[in-house]
Design a protein around this motif. Structure first.
Motif, PDB file in Angstrom:
ATOM      1  N   ASP A 233      34.118  -8.359  40.915  1.00  0.00           N
ATOM      2  CA  ASP A 233      34.940  -8.849  42.026  1.00  0.00           C
ATOM      3  C   ASP A 233      35.523 -10.205  41.687  1.00  0.00           C
ATOM      4  OD1 ASP A 233      35.912  -8.917  44.738  1.00  0.00           O
ATOM      5  OD2 ASP A 233      34.297 -10.314  45.192  1.00  0.00           O
ATOM      6  N   ARG A 234      36.775 -10.391  42.047  1.00  0.00           N
ATOM      7  CA  ARG A 234      37.401 -11.706  42.010  1.00  0.00           C
ATOM      8  C   ARG A 234      37.814 -12.024  43.445  1.00  0.00           C
ATOM      9  NH1 ARG A 234      35.533 -12.734  37.771  1.00  0.00           N
ATOM     10  NH2 ARG A 234      36.593 -13.081  35.767  1.00  0.00           N
ATOM     11  N   PRO A 235      37.057 -12.868  44.159  1.00  0.00           N
ATOM     12  CA  PRO A 235      37.393 -13.167  45.555  1.00  0.00           C
ATOM     13  C   PRO A 235      38.857 -13.583  45.694  1.00  0.00           C
ATOM     14  CG  PRO A 235      35.261 -14.098  45.005  1.00  0.00           C
ATOM     15  CD  PRO A 235      35.849 -13.583  43.713  1.00  0.00           C
ATOM     16  N   GLY A 236      39.538 -12.939  46.618  1.00  0.00           N
ATOM     17  CA  GLY A 236      40.957 -13.210  46.806  1.00  0.00           C
ATOM     18  C   GLY A 236      41.847 -12.476  45.829  1.00  0.00           C
TER      19      GLY A 236
ATOM     20  N   LEU B  38      35.550   5.899  40.855  1.00  0.00           N
ATOM     21  CA  LEU B  38      35.760   4.490  40.534  1.00  0.00           C
ATOM     22  C   LEU B  38      36.991   4.047  41.316  1.00  0.00           C
ATOM     23  CD1 LEU B  38      35.141   4.392  36.690  1.00  0.00           C
ATOM     24  CD2 LEU B  38      33.978   2.951  38.383  1.00  0.00           C
ATOM     25  N   PHE B  39      36.895   2.910  41.964  1.00  0.00           N
ATOM     26  CA  PHE B  39      37.931   2.479  42.903  1.00  0.00           C
ATOM     27  C   PHE B  39      38.260   1.010  42.623  1.00  0.00           C
ATOM     28  CE2 PHE B  39      39.462   0.797  46.912  1.00  0.00           C
ATOM     29  CZ  PHE B  39      40.203   1.826  47.477  1.00  0.00           C
ATOM     30  N   LEU B  40      39.523   0.752  42.376  1.00  0.00           N
ATOM     31  CA  LEU B  40      39.989  -0.603  42.088  1.00  0.00           C
ATOM     32  C   LEU B  40      41.066  -0.994  43.087  1.00  0.00           C
ATOM     33  CD1 LEU B  40      40.242  -3.128  40.192  1.00  0.00           C
ATOM     34  CD2 LEU B  40      41.928  -1.796  38.883  1.00  0.00           C
ATOM     35  N   SER B  41      40.907  -2.148  43.704  1.00  0.00           N
ATOM     36  CA  SER B  41      41.948  -2.656  44.598  1.00  0.00           C
ATOM     37  C   SER B  41      42.473  -3.972  44.053  1.00  0.00           C
ATOM     38  CB  SER B  41      41.409  -2.851  46.018  1.00  0.00           C
ATOM     39  OG  SER B  41      40.334  -3.764  46.038  1.00  0.00           O
ATOM     40  N   GLY B  42      43.778  -4.168  44.197  1.00  0.00           N
ATOM     41  CA  GLY B  42      44.394  -5.410  43.778  1.00  0.00           C
ATOM     42  C   GLY B  42      44.352  -6.443  44.891  1.00  0.00           C
TER      43      GLY B  42
ATOM     44  N   PRO C 290      46.555   9.202  59.741  1.00  0.00           N
ATOM     45  CA  PRO C 290      47.401   8.647  58.671  1.00  0.00           C
ATOM     46  C   PRO C 290      47.320   7.124  58.695  1.00  0.00           C
ATOM     47  CG  PRO C 290      48.595  10.312  59.934  1.00  0.00           C
ATOM     48  CD  PRO C 290      47.330  10.019  60.686  1.00  0.00           C
ATOM     49  N   HIS C 291      47.258   6.515  57.507  1.00  0.00           N
ATOM     50  CA  HIS C 291      47.074   5.060  57.469  1.00  0.00           C
ATOM     51  C   HIS C 291      47.617   4.475  56.164  1.00  0.00           C
ATOM     52  CE1 HIS C 291      43.569   6.789  55.415  1.00  0.00           C
ATOM     53  NE2 HIS C 291      43.571   5.681  54.674  1.00  0.00           N
ATOM     54  N   THR C 292      47.821   3.164  56.199  1.00  0.00           N
ATOM     55  CA  THR C 292      48.196   2.404  55.009  1.00  0.00           C
ATOM     56  C   THR C 292      46.991   1.592  54.544  1.00  0.00           C
ATOM     57  OG1 THR C 292      48.897   0.441  56.261  1.00  0.00           O
ATOM     58  CG2 THR C 292      50.556   2.167  55.893  1.00  0.00           C
ATOM     59  N   HIS C 293      47.174   0.815  53.468  1.00  0.00           N
ATOM     60  CA  HIS C 293      46.160  -0.120  52.988  1.00  0.00           C
ATOM     61  C   HIS C 293      46.791  -1.499  52.815  1.00  0.00           C
ATOM     62  CE1 HIS C 293      42.882   2.764  51.979  1.00  0.00           C
ATOM     63  NE2 HIS C 293      43.896   3.615  51.949  1.00  0.00           N
ATOM     64  N   ARG C 294      45.963  -2.526  52.916  1.00  0.00           N
ATOM     65  CA  ARG C 294      46.457  -3.897  52.712  1.00  0.00           C
ATOM     66  C   ARG C 294      46.754  -4.169  51.241  1.00  0.00           C
ATOM     67  NH1 ARG C 294      42.553  -7.768  53.570  1.00  0.00           N
ATOM     68  NH2 ARG C 294      44.184  -9.340  53.715  1.00  0.00           N
ATOM     69  N   ARG C 295      46.092  -3.440  50.364  1.00  0.00           N
ATOM     70  CA  ARG C 295      46.187  -3.672  48.923  1.00  0.00           C
ATOM     71  C   ARG C 295      46.645  -2.398  48.219  1.00  0.00           C
ATOM     72  NH1 ARG C 295      42.180  -7.878  48.028  1.00  0.00           N
ATOM     73  NH2 ARG C 295      41.142  -8.336  50.000  1.00  0.00           N
ATOM     74  N   ALA C 296      47.222  -2.554  47.060  1.00  0.00           N
ATOM     75  CA  ALA C 296      47.420  -1.394  46.202  1.00  0.00           C
ATOM     76  C   ALA C 296      46.048  -0.944  45.718  1.00  0.00           C
ATOM     77  CB  ALA C 296      48.314  -1.747  45.021  1.00  0.00           C
TER      78      ALA C 296
END
Length: 222
Positions: free
Chosen positions: A70-73, A161-165, A91-97
């Motif tokens: 994790d990199r906070p922020g 495995l899940f990665l968020s930007g 149906p929904h969106t996400h704050r991050r890619a």
């Protein structure tokens, strides 16, 4: 990719503003980590001894989230496990890619297209038409940009495995005409479990499941 530091360095080098390039890089990192069982094992087993990671792990009635790095922020790398036959009814969106690589199980995913001419912000189901239906099997990976709208149906026991930007939107949006359903779902979750923190016992059970499916190595193999 041979060490945890290599994973961190590669993730730090991603330019998250470049959608195509970040997707290519993220896909490569997740695939290599999935194939490097000893490294993935090291990362899973380090979590209980790393308070800043363990403190961000969650165990919900329907899914578990184990934070591996994790990199906070900034970016966050996790393992997700869906305990049951989970359905995104809204149906929904996400704050991050977000970027995902399926390790076990799989899901059916519905991607929606907006018809109101907007590229973000609130919407209702009347603003949507189905655009693409995809089936994500083990070994598949996908990227979901932050303004995109989707729903998923997960098979029981699905692991990814899940990665968020970094966050690119102020908030995520569910279909506004279904907000009452969102409120009821959150209420049901809170009535079942008051604290969603992952305990050492939850982590041990998660790790044992990963070993049983050969996703990480058994101790005798290290």
């Amino acid at each position: 990719m041979h060490t945890v530091e290599d994973v961190h360095r590669e993730l730090d080098d991603i330019d998250w503003q470049l959608s195509r390039d970040s997707a290519t890089r993220a896909r490569g990192i997740l695939r290599r980590l999935a194939d490097d069982r000893p490294l993935l094992t090291d990362m899973v087993e380090a979590v209980p001894n790393t308070p800043e990671l363990m403190g961000r792990c969650e165990h919900h009635p329907l899914m578990s989230r184990m934070v591996l790095a994790d990199r906070p922020g900034g970016w966050c790398l996790r393992l997700h496990r869906f305990e049951h036959d989970e359905r995104d009814l809204i149906p929904h969106t996400h704050r991050r890619a977000i970027y995902s690589h399926i390790l076990l199980g799989g899901y059916l995913q519905a991607w929606h297209r907006r018809t109101d001419g907007k590229d973000g912000g609130p919407f209702t189901t009347a603003d949507l038409v189905p655009a693409v239906i995809s089936i994500e099997e083990p070994g598949a990976d996908y990227m979901l940009g932050d303004p995109l709208i989707h729903q998923t149906i997960m098979r029981p026991g699905t692991v990814s495995l899940f990665l968020s930007g970094p966050a690119r939107q102020d908030q995520w949006w569910p279909a506004c005409d279904l907000n009452g359903m969102v409120t009821e779902m959150k209420k049901d979750d809170m009535e079942q479990v008051k604290d969603f923190s992952m305990t050492p016992a939850h982590h041990a059970a998660f790790a044992a499941m990963l070993r049983s499916h050969g996703i990480i190595t058994g101790r005798t193999e290290l």
